[in-house]
Design an enzyme around this catalytic site. Structure first.
Site, mmCIF file in Angstrom:
data_model
loop_
_atom_site.group_PDB
_atom_site.id
_atom_site.type_symbol
_atom_site.label_atom_id
_atom_site.label_comp_id
_atom_site.label_asym_id
_atom_site.label_seq_id
_atom_site.Cartn_x
_atom_site.Cartn_y
_atom_site.Cartn_z
ATOM 1 N N GLY A 31 0.810 -1.213 0.000
ATOM 2 C CA GLY A 31 0.000 0.000 0.000
ATOM 3 C C GLY A 31 0.841 1.259 0.000
ATOM 4 O O GLY A 31 2.023 1.219 -0.340
ATOM 5 N N HIS A 37 4.284 1.633 -7.957
ATOM 6 C CA HIS A 37 3.269 0.575 -7.919
ATOM 7 C C HIS A 37 2.373 0.644 -9.162
ATOM 8 O O HIS A 37 1.992 -0.387 -9.729
ATOM 9 C CB HIS A 37 2.375 0.721 -6.679
ATOM 10 C CG HIS A 37 3.105 0.587 -5.384
ATOM 11 N ND1 HIS A 37 3.296 1.642 -4.531
ATOM 12 C CD2 HIS A 37 3.690 -0.481 -4.792
ATOM 13 C CE1 HIS A 37 3.955 1.238 -3.458
ATOM 14 N NE2 HIS A 37 4.218 -0.045 -3.595
ATOM 15 N N GLN A 62 7.344 -9.620 7.964
ATOM 16 C CA GLN A 62 8.599 -9.278 7.285
ATOM 17 C C GLN A 62 9.294 -8.072 7.925
ATOM 18 O O GLN A 62 10.283 -7.575 7.404
ATOM 19 C CB GLN A 62 8.363 -9.051 5.792
ATOM 20 C CG GLN A 62 7.524 -7.837 5.437
ATOM 21 C CD GLN A 62 7.196 -7.800 3.951
ATOM 22 O OE1 GLN A 62 6.355 -8.554 3.457
ATOM 23 N NE2 GLN A 62 7.866 -6.930 3.207
ATOM 24 N N ASP A 152 13.251 -3.552 -5.360
ATOM 25 C CA ASP A 152 13.538 -4.584 -4.348
ATOM 26 C C ASP A 152 14.213 -5.751 -5.077
ATOM 27 O O ASP A 152 13.623 -6.822 -5.251
ATOM 28 C CB ASP A 152 12.242 -5.018 -3.668
ATOM 29 C CG ASP A 152 11.669 -3.897 -2.831
ATOM 30 O OD1 ASP A 152 12.304 -3.497 -1.854
ATOM 31 O OD2 ASP A 152 10.583 -3.390 -3.178
HETATM 32 O O1 PAF Z 1 7.587 -5.376 -1.932
HETATM 33 C C1 PAF Z 1 6.667 -5.320 -1.101
HETATM 34 O O2 PAF Z 1 5.927 -4.349 -1.024
HETATM 35 C C2 PAF Z 1 6.454 -6.503 -0.149
HETATM 36 O O3 PAF Z 1 7.655 -7.046 0.269
HETATM 37 C C3 PAF Z 1 5.513 -7.582 -0.714
HETATM 38 C C4 PAF Z 1 6.110 -8.228 -1.960
HETATM 39 C C5 PAF Z 1 4.175 -6.963 -1.059
HETATM 40 C C6 PAF Z 1 5.298 -8.686 0.320
HETATM 41 O O4 PAF Z 1 4.727 -8.182 1.478
#
Ligand code: PAF
Length: 274
Positions: A31, A37, A62, A152
């Site tokens: 989000g 995104h 995480q 990432d």
């Molecule tokens: O990259 C992210 O935003 C997160 O690590 C993901 C892939 C949505 C997993 O929570």
């Protein structure tokens, strides 16, 4: 655009769409959506997805105990509006309670070849949380393709390996980094930066842009000095093989240079693939 918060309802709908012949794309996010995104949604569209499911979930597993889980920006209403405008056809807002049973005990763990280095070395358990939640999202949506951002880089590499090694049969698309006009890589965490920190953060993209193919050692030292001179606390500056993430001695095609640094309290990452 459909909105789901119940994992079972999402799973049922997605299964019905799959059986009806729809090509389904998943865009997993936490989000606080930004243009990075939205570029992932655009990438899914370009690949002919009939259904584009965006998951919005700040995944607690995480984050380390001293990390920014509680303050991570959350704005469901704005995220839904952005997804609708970008052409997503479904959005999934689960809660930690409906994603993780109180006695959740099965995890997806990369054995360390790809996850003991770089961010994995600094954020113990991070990729266990990422792999587990992404595997759960894959099982809920059963997409034909899933789109991740190159920003990432290590995450995308590990997800690709997970999909290969566990036979998920999902096409993983990695979309290029989206940058602000200044060069700063778009990130939800940029919202934490003061004006002065934002100015310092430009050193990341500037130092990546200055790199040249050739020997790495001197370029690494120069990059570390440049970041420090701009007030950043270097977490790592590494050149690695883009597939194996093993360190390399020279920059050439197939090498990724990855940076992580603290800008005040905010940890920023950026990278460049040669
Ligand atoms: O990259 C992210 O935003 C997160 O690590 C993901 C892939 C949505 C997993 O929570």
């Amino acid at each position: 655009m459909k909105t789901f918060s119940d994992p079972q309802k999402l799973q049922k709908w997605s299964e019905a769409r799959r059986l009806a012949g729809a090509r389904i794309a998943l865009v997993p996010t936490m989000g606080a959506l930004h243009e990075g995104h939205l570029s992932l949604i655009a990438a899914a569209k370009r690949r002919g997805a009939d259904e584009i499911v965006v998951s919005v979930f700040v995944n607690p597993t995480q984050f380390g105990p001293k990390e920014d889980y509680a303050q991570y920006p959350r704005d469901h209403r704005a995220d839904a509006a952005k997804c609708r405008r970008a052409g997503a056809t479904a959005i999934f807002f689960p809660t930690p309670a409906n994603m993780y049973a109180p006695d959740h005990s099965v995890w997806v763990v990369e054995d360390g070849a790809l996850s003991d280095c770089l961010c994995g070395a600094r954020r113990p358990g991070h990729f266990r949380g990422v792999c587990t939640v992404v595997a759960k999202l894959f099982n809920l949506v059963r997409p034909h393709l899933a789109v991740f951002g190159q920003k990432d880089f290590q995450q995308a590499t590990i997800i690709r390996r997970m999909v290969r090694d566990l036979n998920f049969g999902i096409d993983i698309v990695v979309a290029p980094i989206v940058r602000e006009p200044s060069g700063l890589a778009r990130s939800s965490r940029n919202a934490y930066l003061s004006d002065a920190e934002r100015a310092n953060a430009l050193a990341l993209s500037q130092s990546l842009a200055a790199l040249k193919p050739g020997s790495w050692a001197a370029q690494k030292r120069r990059t570390e000095r440049y970041l420090a001179a701009h007030g950043l606390k270097v977490d790592y500056v590494e050149a690695v093989d883009a597939e194996t993430l093993a360190p390399v001695k020279s920059v050439r095609k197939g090498v990724a240079v990855l940076l992580a640094a603290f800008d005040g309290k905010t940890r920023l990452i950026d990278n460049r693939l040669f």
